[in-house]
Design a protein around this motif. Structure first.
Motif, mmCIF file in Angstrom:
data_model
loop_
_atom_site.group_PDB
_atom_site.id
_atom_site.type_symbol
_atom_site.label_atom_id
_atom_site.label_comp_id
_atom_site.label_asym_id
_atom_site.label_seq_id
_atom_site.Cartn_x
_atom_site.Cartn_y
_atom_site.Cartn_z
ATOM 1 N N PRO A 116 0.820 -1.216 0.000
ATOM 2 C CA PRO A 116 0.000 0.000 0.000
ATOM 3 C C PRO A 116 0.856 1.269 0.000
ATOM 4 O O PRO A 116 1.957 1.290 0.547
ATOM 5 N N ARG A 117 0.358 2.326 -0.657
ATOM 6 C CA ARG A 117 1.066 3.606 -0.747
ATOM 7 C C ARG A 117 0.328 4.660 0.063
ATOM 8 O O ARG A 117 -0.805 4.448 0.479
ATOM 9 N N GLY A 118 0.965 5.837 0.194
ATOM 10 C CA GLY A 118 0.271 6.971 0.794
ATOM 11 C C GLY A 118 0.760 7.348 2.185
ATOM 12 O O GLY A 118 0.221 8.240 2.820
ATOM 13 N N GLY A 119 1.833 6.716 2.658
ATOM 14 C CA GLY A 119 2.379 7.077 3.967
ATOM 15 C C GLY A 119 3.106 8.407 3.898
ATOM 16 O O GLY A 119 3.271 8.990 2.831
ATOM 17 N N LYS A 120 3.594 8.881 5.054
ATOM 18 C CA LYS A 120 4.122 10.242 5.073
ATOM 19 C C LYS A 120 5.567 10.339 5.524
ATOM 20 O O LYS A 120 6.178 11.385 5.423
ATOM 21 N N GLU A 121 6.140 9.259 6.022
ATOM 22 C CA GLU A 121 7.474 9.429 6.611
ATOM 23 C C GLU A 121 8.481 9.834 5.527
ATOM 24 O O GLU A 121 8.312 9.470 4.342
ATOM 25 N N SER A 122 9.469 10.653 5.889
ATOM 26 C CA SER A 122 10.447 11.095 4.895
ATOM 27 C C SER A 122 11.806 10.485 5.244
ATOM 28 O O SER A 122 12.113 10.260 6.415
ATOM 29 N N LEU A 123 12.580 10.226 4.199
ATOM 30 C CA LEU A 123 13.880 9.597 4.423
ATOM 31 C C LEU A 123 14.983 10.603 4.165
ATOM 32 O O LEU A 123 14.827 11.535 3.383
ATOM 33 N N LYS A 124 16.115 10.382 4.812
ATOM 34 C CA LYS A 124 17.193 11.360 4.707
ATOM 35 C C LYS A 124 17.906 11.276 3.352
ATOM 36 O O LYS A 124 17.777 10.293 2.625
ATOM 37 N N SER A 125 18.665 12.355 3.053
ATOM 38 C CA SER A 125 19.286 12.446 1.726
ATOM 39 C C SER A 125 20.328 11.353 1.530
ATOM 40 O O SER A 125 20.556 10.904 0.423
ATOM 41 N N SER A 126 20.972 10.907 2.614
ATOM 42 C CA SER A 126 22.015 9.891 2.455
ATOM 43 C C SER A 126 21.415 8.575 1.964
ATOM 44 O O SER A 126 22.130 7.686 1.533
ATOM 45 N N PHE A 127 20.086 8.446 2.036
ATOM 46 C CA PHE A 127 19.468 7.249 1.484
ATOM 47 C C PHE A 127 19.232 7.410 -0.018
ATOM 48 O O PHE A 127 19.443 6.486 -0.803
ATOM 49 N N TRP A 128 18.828 8.640 -0.435
ATOM 50 C CA TRP A 128 18.428 8.801 -1.830
ATOM 51 C C TRP A 128 19.595 8.838 -2.795
ATOM 52 O O TRP A 128 19.468 8.391 -3.938
#
Lengths: 475, 113
Positions: free
Chosen positions: A385-397
Motif C-alpha cells: 500500500p502507498r500513501g504514507g508520510k514518513e520522509s527519508l534522509k538524503s544519504s538514502f536517496w
C-alpha cells in the motif's frame, strides 16, 4: 595498460591501511577507490583485446582481464560506491572503511586472476573481510552469523585447496586451463569450494541467514558483489573448458529454481531477497557467455533492493501490507522490482532477453519457470500500500539514485533487445505472475522448514555435493 | 597409493567428520584445524614425490630435489589458515560469555530468528 592494472589492483590495499593511519579522511579516501575501479571496468568492457599478465617467471601470479572481468569490476565499483554513500552520514569508524576497501580490492582480484592459487588467496581475504564487516556491530548475534559464514567458507576452501593440488599434480601448473586435464575428483573438489563460496544450489543455503541478518549496507555489499566471486571462476571455467559447460549450466537451472521455490513462500522481506540472490546467480551460470551483463544488472538491482528493504517500516511482509509506504520510497521499490522481473526500459529486461537467447534447449522450461517465480515473489513488493508520510534522509536517496540510474543507463549495453516479441514476452510473464500472486500466494500461507540451514547440515551437505559432483564430472 | 598418502587422506576425512559430529564449537574449530593439517600434509607429500632433498641449487652433484612450488604455495595457505583460526577463536571467546557450554545447537537456538 599492464602497469595501470597493477597499480589499480594494489591500490585498494594501500589505501585501506592508510585509512587507519588517517582516520579523518576515511570516507574521502574510500570513495576514491570505487571511482578508479569504475573507470578501469569501463575501459575493460570496451577494449576488445584481453590483457594477460604473468608476474615473476613460470610459477608466479597470472592475471587475465577481459570484457567479462570488466562487467564484474563495474558491478563491484558501482555497488561499493553506493554502499559508501549510504554510510556517509552514519558514524561508522575508520575500521569499517578499511574493511570496505580491502573487500573491494580482493573482490577485484578475483575478477582478474587466472590461476587457482591467486584465486584461493583472494577468496580467503574476502572471507575474512566479510566476516569483520558482518560482525561490525559486535553483538553476539552478528558474531555468530559471521562465525557461521567463516566456518562454512573456510571448510569449503580446504576442499578447494585439495582440488588445486590435484590439478598441479597432473599438469604441473596452477593455471585455470589445467582444470580441463585434471582427474574428475580434482574438478569436483574445486567446484564444491566455488559453489559453496558463491551460494549456489544446496551448498548455498548458508546464504539466506547471513545476508538477511547482516546490517543493511553489508547485506547490499554481500549480495551485490561478494557472492559473485564464487560465480565468476565457474563462468570462466565454463567458457575455457567446453566439457564443464553443461555442468555449470545445469547448476544454473537448479539453483534458479531452488532459490525461487523458497522465495515465493517467504514472508520476511530480507530473507526473500537473499533467496532471490541464490536464484539470480543461477541466471548468470545458465548462460555463461553472457553472464557478465546479467551479473552487472543483478548486482545493481539487488543492492538497491537491500538498501530499500532496510528502510521499510518492518521486515515482515504481512505487517507491511498494513502500513502505507511513502510515495517516493514505493516508486524506488517498484522500479527495482520491475527491473528484476525483466520489465522493459530497465536493464533487467536486456539481461533477461540476452540470457534467454543463449540458453540451450533443455534449459528453456526451467529458466522460464524461474523467471515466472521471480515476478510472483516481487509482486509482493509492488502491491504494497502507498500513501504514507514518513520522509527519508538524503544519504538514502543518493545511493538509490546512483543504482537505479545505472540500471537505466546500462540498457545501452544491449539496445538490440527492444523488438516487439521481446517486449511482449516479459509483459505476459509479469501478468501471469501477478495472477498467480493474487490467486494463490496471497491466500496460502506455507512455511518451509529451516532445518537444512543449521551449521551441521550445511557442512554435511558438502559431502553429498562432493559425490554428486564427482559422478557428474565422470559422466 | 602409498601408505603415507592413505594416512594423510584419513587425517582429512577424520577432521571433516569431527566438524560434523562434535557438538562443541571449540571442538569443531579444532577439527577444522586437523582437516587443514591433513591438506597441508598432502601438499608436502606431493612435493616430495620426485625427491627428498631441499631445493637449494648449490650442491656439487645432481640430486633428486623436492618440488619447491607446492611447498611455497602451502606456506601462504598455512598463514591464511592460522589467521582465520585465530579470528574464529576470538569470536568464540565473545560468544562464550553468554553461552558458556558453546554447544552449537544451543547457540543456534539463541541467535537464529
Amino acid at each position: 595498460m599492464s602497469s595501470i592494472t597493477l597499480i589499480w589492483i594494489a591500490l585498494p590495499f594501500f589505501v585501506g591501511f592508510s585509512i587507519y593511519l588517517l582516520p579523518k579522511l576515511d570516507r574521502w579516501l574510500a570513495i576514491a577507490i570505487p571511482l578508479l575501479s569504475f573507470g578501469y571496468g569501463l575501459q575493460r568492457i570496451f577494449d576488445p583485446f584481453p590483457l594477460d599478465l604473468a608476474l615473476l617467471d613460470n610459477f608466479g601470479v597470472t592475471l587475465s582481464s577481459d570484457t567479462l572481468s570488466g562487467y564484474f569490476i563495474l558491478t563491484n565499483a558501482i555497488v561499493t560506491a553506493a554502499v559508501l554513500l549510504y554510510c556517509w552520514q552514519s558514524s561508522k569508524s575508520a575500521f569499517f572503511y578499511t574493511q570496505m576497501c580491502i573487500l573491494h580490492g580482493s573482490v577485484n582480484a578475483v575478477f582478474i586472476c587466472a590461476d587457482l592459487i591467486s584465486l584461493y588467496v583472494a577468496l580467503e581475504i574476502i572471507g575474512v573481510a566479510a566476516f569483520l564487516l558482518i560482525a561490525y556491530p559486535r553483538t553476539d548475534r552478528s558474531i555468530w552469523v559471521g562465525l557461521r559464514y567463516l566456518f562454512v567458507s573456510n571448510t569449503a576452501m580446504l576442499f578447494y585447496l585439495l582440488g588445486a593440488l590435484l590439478v598441479y599434480q597432473t599438469t604441473h601448473s596452477f593455471a585455470f586451463a589445467g582444470v580441463g586435464q585434471a582427474p574428475p575428483e580434482a574438478v569436483a573438489l574445486i567446484f564444491l569450494g566455488l559453489l559453496t563460496k558463491g551460494g549456489i544450489f544446496v551448498s548455498g543455503l548458508w546464504l539466506p541467514l547471513t545476508h538477511s541478518e547482516s546490517e543493511t549496507p553489508v547485506s547490499a555489499m554481500l549480495s551485490g558483489v561478494v557472492v559473485k566471486t564464487g560465480v565468476f571462476p565457474l563462468v570462466r571455467f565454463a567458457l575455457l573448458i567446453p566439457e564443464l559447460d553443461p555442468i555449470v549450466r545445469l547448476f544454473g537451472v537448479g539453483t534458479a529454481l531452488l532459490g525461487v521455490g523458497y522465495a515465493i513462500w517467504e514472508k520476511d522481506s530480507k530473507r526473500m531477497l537473499a533467496f532471490h540472490t541464490v536464484s539470480q546467480l543461477g541466471f548468470i551460470l545458465a548462460a555463461p557467455e553472457v553472464g557478465g551483463f546479467y551479473a552487472l544488472t543483478h548486482g545493481l538491482v539487488k543492492s538497491a533492493l537491500f538498501l530499500i528493504a532496510g528502510n521499510l517500516p518492518s521486515r515482515n511482509l504481512k505487517e507491511l501490507q498494513q502500513i502505507p509506504l511513502s510515495m517516493p520510497l514505493w516508486v524506488a521499490l517498484a522500479i527495482a522490482s520491475f527491473s528484476i522481473s525483466g520489465f522493459p526500459l530497465l536493464s533487467g529486461f536486456g539481461a533477461k532477453v540476452l540470457t534467454m537467447k543463449a540458453l540451450v534447449p533443455w534449459q528453456v522450461v526451467g529458466m522460464n519457470l524461474a523467471a515466472l517465480g521471480t515476478t510472483i515473489s516481487f509482486a509482493k513488493f509492488i502491491f504494497l500500500p502507498r500513501g504514507g508520510k514518513e520522509s527519508l534522509k538524503s544519504s538514502f536517496w543518493l545511493p538509490i539514485l546512483l543504482l537505479l540510474g545505472s540500471l537505466v543507463i546500462a540498457n545501452g549495453f544491449y539496445i538490440d533487445a527492444y523488438t516487439l516479441t521481446n517486449i511482449v514476452k516479459p509483459l505476459v510473464t509479469i501478468g501471469i505472475g501477478w495472477l498467480v500472486y493474487w490467486g494463490i500466494i496471497r491466500r496460502v500461507s506455507f512455511k518451509l522448514p529451516r532445518v537444512i540451514e543449521q551449521l551441521e547440515h550445511l557442512i554435511g551437505v558438502m559431502s553429498l555435493m562432493l559425490s554428486l559432483l564427482f559422478w557428474m564430472v565422470l559422466a | 597409493m602409498s601408505i603415507l598418502e592413505a594416512l594423510v587422506l584419513a587425517t582429512i576425512l577424520f577432521g571433516f567428520f569431527g566438524i560434523i559430529l562434535k557438538k562443541n564449537l571449540i571442538m569443531k574449530i579444532l577439527s577444522m584445524d586437523v582437516m587443514s593439517t591433513g591438506v597441508i600434509g598432502y601438499f608436502v607429500l606431493v612435493a616430495s614425490q620426485r625427491g627428498l632433498f631441499t631445493p637449494i641449487a648449490n650442491q656439487k652433484e645432481a640430486v633428486a630435489y623436492a618440488d619447491p612450488v607446492p611447498q611455497a604455495v602451502i606456506l601462504t595457505a598455512i598463514v591464511i589458515g592460522f589467521s582465520i583460526q585465530a579470528l574464529m577463536l576470538v569470536g568464540v571467546m565473545k560468544l562464550s560469555r553468554d553461552t558458556p557450554t558453546l554447544e552449537v545447537s544451543e547457540i543456534e537456538k539463541h541467535y537464529t530468528p
